[in-house]
Design a protein around this motif. Structure first.
Motif, PDB file in Angstrom:
ATOM      1  N   LEU A  33     -23.145  29.469 -85.156  1.00  0.00           N
ATOM      2  CA  LEU A  33     -23.071  29.641 -82.973  1.00  0.00           C
ATOM      3  C   LEU A  33     -24.950  30.397 -82.855  1.00  0.00           C
ATOM      4  O   LEU A  33     -25.134  30.133 -81.659  1.00  0.00           O
ATOM      5  CB  LEU A  33     -22.532  31.531 -82.641  1.00  0.00           C
ATOM      6  N   SER A  34     -25.709  30.978 -83.428  1.00  0.00           N
ATOM      7  CA  SER A  34     -27.103  30.729 -83.085  1.00  0.00           C
ATOM      8  C   SER A  34     -28.057  29.554 -82.504  1.00  0.00           C
ATOM      9  O   SER A  34     -28.239  29.846 -81.620  1.00  0.00           O
ATOM     10  CB  SER A  34     -28.040  31.270 -84.098  1.00  0.00           C
ATOM     11  N   ASP A  35     -27.153  28.574 -84.096  1.00  0.00           N
ATOM     12  CA  ASP A  35     -27.576  27.265 -82.641  1.00  0.00           C
ATOM     13  C   ASP A  35     -27.099  26.832 -81.699  1.00  0.00           C
ATOM     14  O   ASP A  35     -27.587  26.266 -80.917  1.00  0.00           O
ATOM     15  CB  ASP A  35     -27.417  25.928 -83.906  1.00  0.00           C
ATOM     16  N   ILE A  36     -26.068  27.293 -81.007  1.00  0.00           N
ATOM     17  CA  ILE A  36     -25.931  27.162 -79.820  1.00  0.00           C
ATOM     18  C   ILE A  36     -26.472  27.191 -78.798  1.00  0.00           C
ATOM     19  O   ILE A  36     -26.463  27.112 -78.021  1.00  0.00           O
ATOM     20  CB  ILE A  36     -23.873  27.774 -79.921  1.00  0.00           C
ATOM     21  N   LEU A  37     -26.568  29.152 -79.246  1.00  0.00           N
ATOM     22  CA  LEU A  37     -27.227  29.172 -77.940  1.00  0.00           C
ATOM     23  C   LEU A  37     -29.083  29.009 -77.729  1.00  0.00           C
ATOM     24  O   LEU A  37     -29.494  29.095 -76.557  1.00  0.00           O
ATOM     25  CB  LEU A  37     -27.216  31.187 -78.515  1.00  0.00           C
ATOM     26  N   ALA A  38     -29.746  28.481 -79.124  1.00  0.00           N
ATOM     27  CA  ALA A  38     -30.857  28.087 -78.770  1.00  0.00           C
ATOM     28  C   ALA A  38     -30.628  26.913 -78.354  1.00  0.00           C
ATOM     29  O   ALA A  38     -31.871  26.959 -76.605  1.00  0.00           O
ATOM     30  CB  ALA A  38     -31.434  27.986 -80.214  1.00  0.00           C
ATOM     31  N   TYR A  39     -29.891  26.108 -78.547  1.00  0.00           N
ATOM     32  CA  TYR A  39     -29.660  24.979 -77.512  1.00  0.00           C
ATOM     33  C   TYR A  39     -29.605  25.353 -75.838  1.00  0.00           C
ATOM     34  O   TYR A  39     -29.923  24.670 -75.003  1.00  0.00           O
ATOM     35  CB  TYR A  39     -28.076  23.971 -78.258  1.00  0.00           C
ATOM     36  N   ILE A  40     -29.148  26.320 -75.614  1.00  0.00           N
ATOM     37  CA  ILE A  40     -28.076  26.403 -74.729  1.00  0.00           C
ATOM     38  C   ILE A  40     -29.123  27.227 -73.603  1.00  0.00           C
ATOM     39  O   ILE A  40     -29.713  27.311 -72.908  1.00  0.00           O
ATOM     40  CB  ILE A  40     -26.853  27.719 -74.355  1.00  0.00           C
ATOM     41  N   GLU A  41     -30.607  27.824 -74.868  1.00  0.00           N
ATOM     42  CA  GLU A  41     -31.115  28.209 -73.834  1.00  0.00           C
ATOM     43  C   GLU A  41     -32.500  26.783 -73.989  1.00  0.00           C
ATOM     44  O   GLU A  41     -32.849  27.195 -72.560  1.00  0.00           O
ATOM     45  CB  GLU A  41     -32.016  29.686 -75.017  1.00  0.00           C
ATOM     46  N   LYS A  42     -31.804  25.954 -74.154  1.00  0.00           N
ATOM     47  CA  LYS A  42     -33.456  25.203 -73.542  1.00  0.00           C
ATOM     48  C   LYS A  42     -32.519  24.241 -72.827  1.00  0.00           C
ATOM     49  O   LYS A  42     -33.756  23.411 -71.807  1.00  0.00           O
ATOM     50  CB  LYS A  42     -33.228  24.085 -75.069  1.00  0.00           C
ATOM     51  N   LEU A  43     -31.470  24.160 -73.081  1.00  0.00           N
ATOM     52  CA  LEU A  43     -31.127  23.965 -71.650  1.00  0.00           C
ATOM     53  C   LEU A  43     -31.716  24.695 -70.607  1.00  0.00           C
ATOM     54  O   LEU A  43     -32.082  23.453 -69.240  1.00  0.00           O
ATOM     55  CB  LEU A  43     -29.505  23.507 -71.821  1.00  0.00           C
ATOM     56  N   GLY A  44     -31.608  25.656 -70.561  1.00  0.00           N
ATOM     57  CA  GLY A  44     -32.565  25.800 -69.229  1.00  0.00           C
ATOM     58  C   GLY A  44     -33.409  26.271 -68.926  1.00  0.00           C
ATOM     59  O   GLY A  44     -34.096  26.668 -67.596  1.00  0.00           O
ATOM     60  N   GLU A  45     -34.403  24.989 -69.752  1.00  0.00           N
ATOM     61  CA  GLU A  45     -35.528  25.657 -69.189  1.00  0.00           C
ATOM     62  C   GLU A  45     -35.726  24.011 -69.122  1.00  0.00           C
ATOM     63  O   GLU A  45     -36.973  22.989 -67.829  1.00  0.00           O
ATOM     64  CB  GLU A  45     -36.342  24.877 -70.805  1.00  0.00           C
ATOM     65  N   LEU A  46     -34.787  23.279 -68.865  1.00  0.00           N
ATOM     66  CA  LEU A  46     -34.884  21.832 -67.311  1.00  0.00           C
ATOM     67  C   LEU A  46     -34.905  22.541 -66.569  1.00  0.00           C
ATOM     68  O   LEU A  46     -34.566  23.035 -65.857  1.00  0.00           O
ATOM     69  CB  LEU A  46     -33.239  21.193 -67.954  1.00  0.00           C
TER      70      LEU A  46
END
Length: 97
Positions: A33-46
């Motif tokens: 779940l932590s990995d998923i949240l980190a990935y979503i945050e990374k997508l938010g940088e686009l």
């Protein structure tokens, strides 16, 4: 980076969902779940300013069939396997007062 999901939070959500998780599952889910949240945050940088919103990723149009009357069962055929009927209707137990 977002806060990590900890094992206490996983256990709280599991309790709300009435899930029994082993210690190994709790640990694994906290990491996932932590990995998923980190990935979503990374997508938010686009930068998506020039990207047109879409409802579907494929150029799909209405794929439903035409709503036209077709062949139906007669009443006797429909009621043949009913557990209970009055000859014209399905009879079901009362569920509301």
């Amino acid at each position: 980076m977002p806060d990590m999901i900890n094992e206490k939070q996983v256990r709280e959500v599991a309790a709300l969902a009435r899930l029994e998780l082993t210690d190994e599952e709790v640990s694994r889910f906290a990491t996932q779940l932590s990995d998923i949240l980190a990935y979503i945050e990374k997508l938010g940088e686009l930068d998506t300013e020039a990207v047109e919103p879409l409802a579907h990723s494929l150029p799909v149009k209405n794929v439903f069939r035409a709503d036209e009357p077709g062949q139906t069962l007669d009443r006797d055929q429909a009621l043949k396997n009913a557990p209970d009927s009055d000859g014209e209707h399905f009879c079901v137990p009362k569920v509301l007062e």
